[in-house]
Motif scaffolding. Structure first.
Motif, PDB file in Angstrom:
ATOM      1  N   VAL A 141     -39.480  27.514  28.232  1.00 30.86           N
ATOM      2  CA  VAL A 141     -38.607  26.469  28.767  1.00 30.86           C
ATOM      3  C   VAL A 141     -39.226  25.104  28.507  1.00 30.86           C
ATOM      4  N   ALA A 142     -40.527  24.973  28.756  1.00 27.60           N
ATOM      5  CA  ALA A 142     -41.219  23.696  28.529  1.00 27.60           C
ATOM      6  C   ALA A 142     -41.190  23.317  27.049  1.00 27.60           C
ATOM      7  N   ALA A 143     -41.398  24.284  26.178  1.00 30.12           N
ATOM      8  CA  ALA A 143     -41.352  24.003  24.745  1.00 30.12           C
ATOM      9  C   ALA A 143     -39.960  23.572  24.312  1.00 30.12           C
ATOM     10  N   GLY A 144     -38.939  24.200  24.878  1.00 31.77           N
ATOM     11  CA  GLY A 144     -37.569  23.815  24.556  1.00 31.77           C
ATOM     12  C   GLY A 144     -37.249  22.409  25.031  1.00 31.77           C
ATOM     13  N   GLU A 145     -37.709  22.083  26.227  1.00 28.06           N
ATOM     14  CA  GLU A 145     -37.485  20.730  26.755  1.00 28.06           C
ATOM     15  C   GLU A 145     -38.236  19.693  25.961  1.00 28.06           C
ATOM     16  N   ALA A 146     -39.460  20.019  25.524  1.00 30.91           N
ATOM     17  CA  ALA A 146     -40.252  19.095  24.704  1.00 30.91           C
ATOM     18  C   ALA A 146     -39.575  18.875  23.358  1.00 30.91           C
ATOM     19  N   GLY A 147     -39.004  19.942  22.805  1.00 34.91           N
ATOM     20  CA  GLY A 147     -38.312  19.847  21.519  1.00 34.91           C
ATOM     21  C   GLY A 147     -37.057  18.990  21.617  1.00 34.91           C
ATOM     22  N   GLU A 148     -36.352  19.073  22.753  1.00 37.60           N
ATOM     23  CA  GLU A 148     -35.156  18.261  22.965  1.00 37.60           C
ATOM     24  C   GLU A 148     -35.512  16.796  23.128  1.00 37.60           C
ATOM     25  N   ALA A 149     -36.672  16.523  23.737  1.00 35.78           N
ATOM     26  CA  ALA A 149     -37.079  15.144  23.978  1.00 35.78           C
ATOM     27  C   ALA A 149     -37.568  14.476  22.712  1.00 35.78           C
TER      28      ALA A 149
END
Length: 150
Positions: A141-149
């Motif tokens: 989840v954190a990696a996905g959020e970082a990728g979106e940012a």
């Protein structure tokens, strides 16, 4: 070069998930439903009043797919569409009272399935596996959020 005979955690996770989906599909079919229909009923029990779009995002399918599944569940009297009081274009999904015995049946199948899948795991090992999977989920989840940012 990695040893291809050595167990790989990500491949094992994929294989276990695939086998669980396959067996769950069979169990749901044996009860005259699909795994996707069961998931909709379980999600609505947890959080009634969702829209088809919200449900589609959670289930990772297209809204039209959820619409067809909900149509079938509505025809069986298990789900109701109710107008959203704040937006007349939106329909909210709710469980009908007739869903209770079906959910009880799903719960019984889930308990038996859980026992079958985790046979041989001590409570301590089960806890470690659960904590490990939660950590992996949070990492993703954190990696996905970082990728979106980015």
């Amino acid at each position: 070069m990695p040893d291809l005979q050595e167990p790989n955690l990500l491949i094992l996770l994929h294989d276990v998930a695939r086998l669980m989906r396959t067996l769950a599909d069979r169990r749901a079919r044996a009860h005259g439903m699909t795994r996707a229909q069961w998931m909709i009923l379980l999600r609505l029990r947890r959080c009634g009043g969702m829209t088809q779009r919200e449900l589609a995002e959670i289930l990772e399918v297209e809204p039209i797919t959820v619409g067809r599944l909900v149509d079938r569940l509505t025809a069986r009297g298990l789900v109701e569409r109710r107008a959203d009081p704040a937006d007349r274009r939106v329909w909210r999904l709710h469980l009908a009272p007739e869903a209770s015995p079906v959910l009880a049946e799903i719960d019984a199948v889930r308990l038996a399935f859980d026992a079958e899948v985790t046979a041989g795991l001590s409570p301590e090992r089960r806890q470690v596996v659960t904590e490990t999977l939660l950590l992996m989920k949070n990492n993703l989840v954190a990696a996905g959020e970082a990728g979106e940012a980015a």
